[in-house]
Design a protein around this motif. Sequence first.
Motif, PDB file in Angstrom:
ATOM      1  N   VAL A   1      16.770  12.844  76.323  1.00 40.94           N
ATOM      2  CA  VAL A   1      16.961  11.577  75.615  1.00 40.94           C
ATOM      3  C   VAL A   1      18.203  11.642  74.728  1.00 40.94           C
ATOM      4  CG1 VAL A   1      14.538  10.927  75.738  1.00 40.94           C
ATOM      5  CG2 VAL A   1      15.353  12.168  73.730  1.00 40.94           C
ATOM      6  N   MET A   2      18.555  12.838  74.239  1.00 39.48           N
ATOM      7  CA  MET A   2      19.813  12.967  73.506  1.00 39.48           C
ATOM      8  C   MET A   2      20.994  12.691  74.425  1.00 39.48           C
ATOM      9  SD  MET A   2      18.951  16.331  71.161  1.00 39.48           S
ATOM     10  CE  MET A   2      20.546  16.396  70.345  1.00 39.48           C
ATOM     11  N   GLU A   3      20.911  13.165  75.662  1.00 43.12           N
ATOM     12  CA  GLU A   3      21.956  12.866  76.633  1.00 43.12           C
ATOM     13  C   GLU A   3      22.031  11.371  76.913  1.00 43.12           C
ATOM     14  OE1 GLU A   3      21.692  17.053  79.208  1.00 43.12           O
ATOM     15  OE2 GLU A   3      20.610  15.262  79.881  1.00 43.12           O
ATOM     16  N   MET A   4      20.874  10.727  77.007  1.00 45.06           N
ATOM     17  CA  MET A   4      20.839   9.298  77.329  1.00 45.06           C
ATOM     18  C   MET A   4      21.464   8.442  76.235  1.00 45.06           C
ATOM     19  SD  MET A   4      16.992   9.181  78.942  1.00 45.06           S
ATOM     20  CE  MET A   4      16.948   7.434  79.340  1.00 45.06           C
ATOM     21  N   ALA A   5      21.515   8.960  75.009  1.00 47.94           N
ATOM     22  CA  ALA A   5      22.115   8.218  73.894  1.00 47.94           C
ATOM     23  C   ALA A   5      23.538   8.670  73.591  1.00 47.94           C
ATOM     24  CB  ALA A   5      21.254   8.373  72.638  1.00 47.94           C
ATOM     25  N   THR A   6      24.049   9.623  74.378  1.00 49.93           N
ATOM     26  CA  THR A   6      25.418  10.123  74.145  1.00 49.93           C
ATOM     27  C   THR A   6      26.194  10.165  75.457  1.00 49.93           C
ATOM     28  OG1 THR A   6      24.588  12.419  74.245  1.00 49.93           O
ATOM     29  CG2 THR A   6      24.814  11.402  72.058  1.00 49.93           C
ATOM     30  N   ILE A   7      26.211  11.303  76.122  1.00 51.77           N
ATOM     31  CA  ILE A   7      27.091  11.469  77.279  1.00 51.77           C
ATOM     32  C   ILE A   7      26.654  10.612  78.465  1.00 51.77           C
ATOM     33  CG2 ILE A   7      25.873  13.542  78.075  1.00 51.77           C
ATOM     34  CD1 ILE A   7      29.687  12.749  78.298  1.00 51.77           C
ATOM     35  N   ASP A   8      25.341  10.471  78.708  1.00 54.70           N
ATOM     36  CA  ASP A   8      24.897   9.616  79.815  1.00 54.70           C
ATOM     37  C   ASP A   8      25.203   8.155  79.519  1.00 54.70           C
ATOM     38  OD1 ASP A   8      24.006  11.896  81.037  1.00 54.70           O
ATOM     39  OD2 ASP A   8      21.868  11.460  80.827  1.00 54.70           O
ATOM     40  N   ALA A   9      25.055   7.749  78.262  1.00 53.65           N
ATOM     41  CA  ALA A   9      25.402   6.383  77.881  1.00 53.65           C
ATOM     42  C   ALA A   9      26.891   6.129  78.072  1.00 53.65           C
ATOM     43  CB  ALA A   9      24.986   6.117  76.440  1.00 53.65           C
ATOM     44  N   ALA A  10      27.706   7.134  77.742  1.00 50.16           N
ATOM     45  CA  ALA A  10      29.147   7.001  77.960  1.00 50.16           C
ATOM     46  C   ALA A  10      29.451   6.819  79.446  1.00 50.16           C
ATOM     47  CB  ALA A  10      29.866   8.218  77.401  1.00 50.16           C
ATOM     48  N   LYS A  11      28.751   7.569  80.288  1.00 49.46           N
ATOM     49  CA  LYS A  11      28.932   7.414  81.739  1.00 49.46           C
ATOM     50  C   LYS A  11      28.511   6.020  82.195  1.00 49.46           C
ATOM     51  CE  LYS A  11      28.199  12.340  82.744  1.00 49.46           C
ATOM     52  NZ  LYS A  11      27.270  13.347  83.340  1.00 49.46           N
ATOM     53  N   ALA A  12      27.436   5.508  81.614  1.00 54.81           N
ATOM     54  CA  ALA A  12      26.965   4.172  81.978  1.00 54.81           C
ATOM     55  C   ALA A  12      28.016   3.112  81.678  1.00 54.81           C
ATOM     56  CB  ALA A  12      25.667   3.848  81.253  1.00 54.81           C
ATOM     57  N   LEU A  13      28.860   3.375  80.681  1.00 57.50           N
ATOM     58  CA  LEU A  13      29.915   2.434  80.306  1.00 57.50           C
ATOM     59  C   LEU A  13      31.254   2.796  80.933  1.00 57.50           C
ATOM     60  CD1 LEU A  13      29.121   1.953  76.498  1.00 57.50           C
ATOM     61  CD2 LEU A  13      28.294   0.629  78.452  1.00 57.50           C
ATOM     62  N   GLY A  14      31.271   3.840  81.763  1.00 61.73           N
ATOM     63  CA  GLY A  14      32.529   4.284  82.355  1.00 61.73           C
ATOM     64  C   GLY A  14      33.491   4.863  81.344  1.00 61.73           C
ATOM     65  N   MET A  15      32.966   5.398  80.233  1.00 61.08           N
ATOM     66  CA  MET A  15      33.809   5.882  79.131  1.00 61.08           C
ATOM     67  C   MET A  15      33.634   7.368  78.866  1.00 61.08           C
ATOM     68  SD  MET A  15      33.286   2.708  76.438  1.00 61.08           S
ATOM     69  CE  MET A  15      34.584   3.272  75.325  1.00 61.08           C
ATOM     70  N   GLU A  16      33.080   8.114  79.827  1.00 60.61           N
ATOM     71  CA  GLU A  16      32.759   9.513  79.573  1.00 60.61           C
ATOM     72  C   GLU A  16      33.989  10.397  79.373  1.00 60.61           C
ATOM     73  OE1 GLU A  16      32.777   9.092  84.149  1.00 60.61           O
ATOM     74  OE2 GLU A  16      32.314   7.866  82.369  1.00 60.61           O
ATOM     75  N   LYS A  17      35.168   9.932  79.785  1.00 63.21           N
ATOM     76  CA  LYS A  17      36.381  10.708  79.536  1.00 63.21           C
ATOM     77  C   LYS A  17      36.887  10.527  78.110  1.00 63.21           C
ATOM     78  CE  LYS A  17      37.949  10.776  84.339  1.00 63.21           C
ATOM     79  NZ  LYS A  17      39.032  10.413  85.287  1.00 63.21           N
ATOM     80  N   GLU A  18      36.338   9.546  77.404  1.00 62.60           N
ATOM     81  CA  GLU A  18      36.800   9.230  76.058  1.00 62.60           C
ATOM     82  C   GLU A  18      35.771   9.532  74.977  1.00 62.60           C
ATOM     83  OE1 GLU A  18      40.044   8.967  76.194  1.00 62.60           O
ATOM     84  OE2 GLU A  18      40.316   6.925  75.447  1.00 62.60           O
ATOM     85  N   ILE A  19      34.500   9.265  75.249  1.00 66.84           N
ATOM     86  CA  ILE A  19      33.467   9.418  74.217  1.00 66.84           C
ATOM     87  C   ILE A  19      32.234  10.076  74.823  1.00 66.84           C
ATOM     88  CG2 ILE A  19      34.290   7.419  72.894  1.00 66.84           C
ATOM     89  CD1 ILE A  19      31.976   5.791  74.102  1.00 66.84           C
ATOM     90  N   GLY A  20      31.240  10.333  73.991  1.00 64.98           N
ATOM     91  CA  GLY A  20      29.963  10.849  74.478  1.00 64.98           C
ATOM     92  C   GLY A  20      29.752  12.325  74.271  1.00 64.98           C
ATOM     93  N   SER A  21      30.813  13.058  73.942  1.00 66.39           N
ATOM     94  CA  SER A  21      30.693  14.489  73.652  1.00 66.39           C
ATOM     95  C   SER A  21      31.811  14.890  72.709  1.00 66.39           C
ATOM     96  CB  SER A  21      30.753  15.324  74.938  1.00 66.39           C
ATOM     97  OG  SER A  21      31.994  15.165  75.596  1.00 66.39           O
ATOM     98  N   LEU A  22      31.631  16.033  72.068  1.00 69.85           N
ATOM     99  CA  LEU A  22      32.642  16.551  71.136  1.00 69.85           C
ATOM    100  C   LEU A  22      33.456  17.610  71.859  1.00 69.85           C
ATOM    101  CD1 LEU A  22      30.401  16.907  67.926  1.00 69.85           C
ATOM    102  CD2 LEU A  22      31.789  14.946  68.665  1.00 69.85           C
ATOM    103  N   GLU A  23      34.613  17.193  72.361  1.00 67.66           N
ATOM    104  CA  GLU A  23      35.488  18.075  73.117  1.00 67.66           C
ATOM    105  C   GLU A  23      36.938  17.763  72.791  1.00 67.66           C
ATOM    106  OE1 GLU A  23      34.253  18.832  77.344  1.00 67.66           O
ATOM    107  OE2 GLU A  23      33.070  17.005  77.014  1.00 67.66           O
ATOM    108  N   PRO A  24      37.811  18.762  72.797  1.00 65.27           N
ATOM    109  CA  PRO A  24      39.233  18.503  72.566  1.00 65.27           C
ATOM    110  C   PRO A  24      39.782  17.483  73.550  1.00 65.27           C
ATOM    111  CG  PRO A  24      38.793  20.853  72.430  1.00 65.27           C
ATOM    112  CD  PRO A  24      37.533  20.203  72.927  1.00 65.27           C
ATOM    113  N   GLY A  25      40.545  16.541  73.022  1.00 63.45           N
ATOM    114  CA  GLY A  25      41.130  15.493  73.838  1.00 63.45           C
ATOM    115  C   GLY A  25      40.355  14.199  73.824  1.00 63.45           C
ATOM    116  N   LYS A  26      39.080  14.262  73.462  1.00 62.19           N
ATOM    117  CA  LYS A  26      38.285  13.041  73.427  1.00 62.19           C
ATOM    118  C   LYS A  26      38.458  12.310  72.097  1.00 62.19           C
ATOM    119  CE  LYS A  26      34.634  13.547  76.820  1.00 62.19           C
ATOM    120  NZ  LYS A  26      33.185  13.355  77.071  1.00 62.19           N
TER     121      LYS A  26
END
Length: 479
Positions: A364-389
């Motif tokens: 459920v943490m994924e569903m509110a962060t990285i999976d949600a970002a994928k649902a919006l087509g924004m996983e390259k920009e948001i949804g996780s804490l990584e350099p470049g995002k």
Amino acid sequence: MADLRIDNAVVVTMDGTRQVIDNGSIAITADRIVAVGPTAEIAAAHPAGEVIDAKGMAAMPGLIDVHAHAGHGLIKTLAGGDSNAWFDACRVVYTLASDPGFWHAEAALAGLERLKGGVTTGVSLLGGGDSVMRTDTRDGGDAHLDAVKDLGIRVQMAIGPTRPPFPWTYGTWKDGVRTDYEVTFEQQIATCETLIRDRHNTEGGRLNIAMLSPTLRKEHLGNASAEDKATMVEQAKKASAVAREHGLIFTQDGHRQGTVQFAFDELGILGPEALLSHSTDFTDEEIKICADTGTKIAHNPSAIASVMGRCRAPEMIDAGIVVGLGSDGTAPDRSGDMFRHMQQCMHYHRRHFQDGSAMPPGKVMEMATIDAAKALGMEKEIGSLEPGKKADVILINLAAPHLYPPNMPLYRIACFANGADVDTTICDGKVLMKGRKVLTVDETRVLDEAAAETELMFDRTGYRDLLKTPDTFFGHTHY
């Protein structure tokens, strides 16, 4: 030299390995994360103009709400459990009793709730009820986006036509007098086109537009003439075509058994850009259709739709479908607190399977962060804490009785935290809230404007009777 560095946090990265750093740091320059790692390493390599000591806190990506409704924030309590009266209120308020002041005040209120609860990105449909959208002119959409711009968070404002048949009657207000006029499908599409042209992907990508069309269900199609059905089908295709032309998300509200099959067979609107909300009681074949087409799902476990039917989210996820978590907005009985919806999601599916191991907290943490970002087509920009995002980061204060003892931080976050535990909210590298103090807007002014616009709405509608507490509120097991 970084602009901002967060030190000494439990960093829950939600990256590809789901790395958790017990004593970690995040370095931020402008709107991007430049480094994530142990505090000793990051502090030495990235001196910063501002440093936040996050000792006793967890750092997470900003939460994402993939389905909510603009407008609901000012009518959330109406009708006391009478869903028919509430739906009728939506129709009247959104078409006849709202002006740009209403939409600005509501967006500021709902956005402030999101910001204070750690939600840095949200989808907001510009209207609701049975797909009643305020797209007669662009004024409501501009007002909504202006309020979100001031708050500093992200939005996907979903706009599109109201449910057919057309024309619909809308009203505008001047000096306390309402002037009514008829609105066609073509006018609403033209409004959407102007908002897309002028407001999509603005403010550094924080303000975005999505398209929608009403979900066509049996009750809408069953008694329709062949001509009316053909018109509804053509209008849905046109709205979807606008989304595809501009590279937008295309969302629909209220899918349930049969609607996906119809959308696939008759409409051709499914695909990687499609995001279907509620999605209850799907057949195995409909789940396969969504998986095969790359269609995404917005699961709203706290919504009435999830009471009336079951979203088969675990089965969808197991089939390879991306499922994000949504609030469904704050009306008539919910909140924008995504921690609440994470917890509801776990219990919802565990009850169905009668299995306490279903829907693990991490899912459920994924569903509110990285999976949600994928649902919006924004996983390259948001949804996780990584350099470049993008630097969308929240800090959760773990030093609270309901979040102690100080061990197993992932479980504490997913199972026990709530929106009021968010200490700091950062979006696009800008600190929007620190120590629970919002830095971008005057909270008192937002609340006062929301109260004033709500009173004005009551003056226009005469709906104060819908504020009455039902006689069956106490002492009964059903309304």
